[in-house]
Design an enzyme around this catalytic site. Sequence first.
Site, PDB file in Angstrom:
ATOM      1  N   HIS A  20      93.619  18.036 -13.389  1.00  0.00           N
ATOM      2  CA  HIS A  20      93.228  17.141 -12.394  1.00  0.00           C
ATOM      3  C   HIS A  20      94.267  16.065 -12.217  1.00  0.00           C
ATOM      4  CE1 HIS A  20      90.242  15.638  -9.656  1.00  0.00           C
ATOM      5  NE2 HIS A  20      90.308  14.467 -10.294  1.00  0.00           N
ATOM      6  N   ASP A  58      89.577   7.752  -8.510  1.00  0.00           N
ATOM      7  CA  ASP A  58      89.798   9.079  -7.996  1.00  0.00           C
ATOM      8  C   ASP A  58      89.102   9.152  -6.821  1.00  0.00           C
ATOM      9  OD1 ASP A  58      89.533  11.982  -7.888  1.00  0.00           O
ATOM     10  OD2 ASP A  58      88.699  12.265  -9.856  1.00  0.00           O
ATOM     11  N   CYS A 112      92.825  18.029  -5.316  1.00  0.00           N
ATOM     12  CA  CYS A 112      93.089  16.672  -6.130  1.00  0.00           C
ATOM     13  C   CYS A 112      94.570  16.061  -5.690  1.00  0.00           C
ATOM     14  CB  CYS A 112      92.828  16.819  -7.488  1.00  0.00           C
ATOM     15  SG  CYS A 112      93.558  18.047  -8.554  1.00  0.00           S
TER      16      CYS A 112
END
Length: 175
Positions: free
Chosen positions: A152, A168, A110
Site C-alpha cells: 500500500h 491515507d 493507492c
Amino acid sequence: GVVKGDSYGISAYLPDAAGLREALARAAGHDDPGYETALANYMNLPSGIDGGVYDLTQKTVAGLDNPYDKAVAIREFLLANYSYKLDVGYPPGRSDFVSHFLLVSKEGYCTYFATSMAVMARIAGLPARYVEGYLVYPDDDGVTEVTGLDAHAWVEIYFKGAGWVSFDPTPGLDW
C-alpha cells in the site's frame, strides 16, 4: 532476514480527529529543528505539473490557515472525487502522472492517490512525503499474514512540534 512464521507485536496510539487536531495545534508552538529539515527536503515539486493542479489545490484549501485542516481537506477532496481502480492506463504522451490523474482520468490505485496528495500538500505549503509499506488487518486472534497483496501507499505530512503524521487518501480504507 524475515522468513515465513516470524512474528512480532505492535501497538500504536490512534487519536480521534479532534484530539489529533488539538494536539498538533499545541505542538506547533514548540521549537522543532526537524521542521526546518522537513521544509528543506519535502517541499520540492517535479516540473511539468499542470497549472490546473495548482488551481485545484488552492481551491481545495481556500480559507484554511491551519496545516492540519489543509491536510484533511486535501484527503477528503480526493476521497470524495476520485475512484479506486487497479486497471488503469498510463498517461498519454509525456503527460504528467499527477496532472493526468487529478484533471483527466480521476481513477487509480493507492499510488495515484498518495502521490497526488503529496503533491497537493506541498503546493499548499505542507512538507509531505510519499510512503510505501503494507496495510494489513489482523484476524479475530490478532494475527495476520503479510503478503505482496497487502502492499500500500500513503502520505506523511510533517507538523511543526509533532513530526510526521500519516494520511491515507485512498477510498475504501478505514485507517
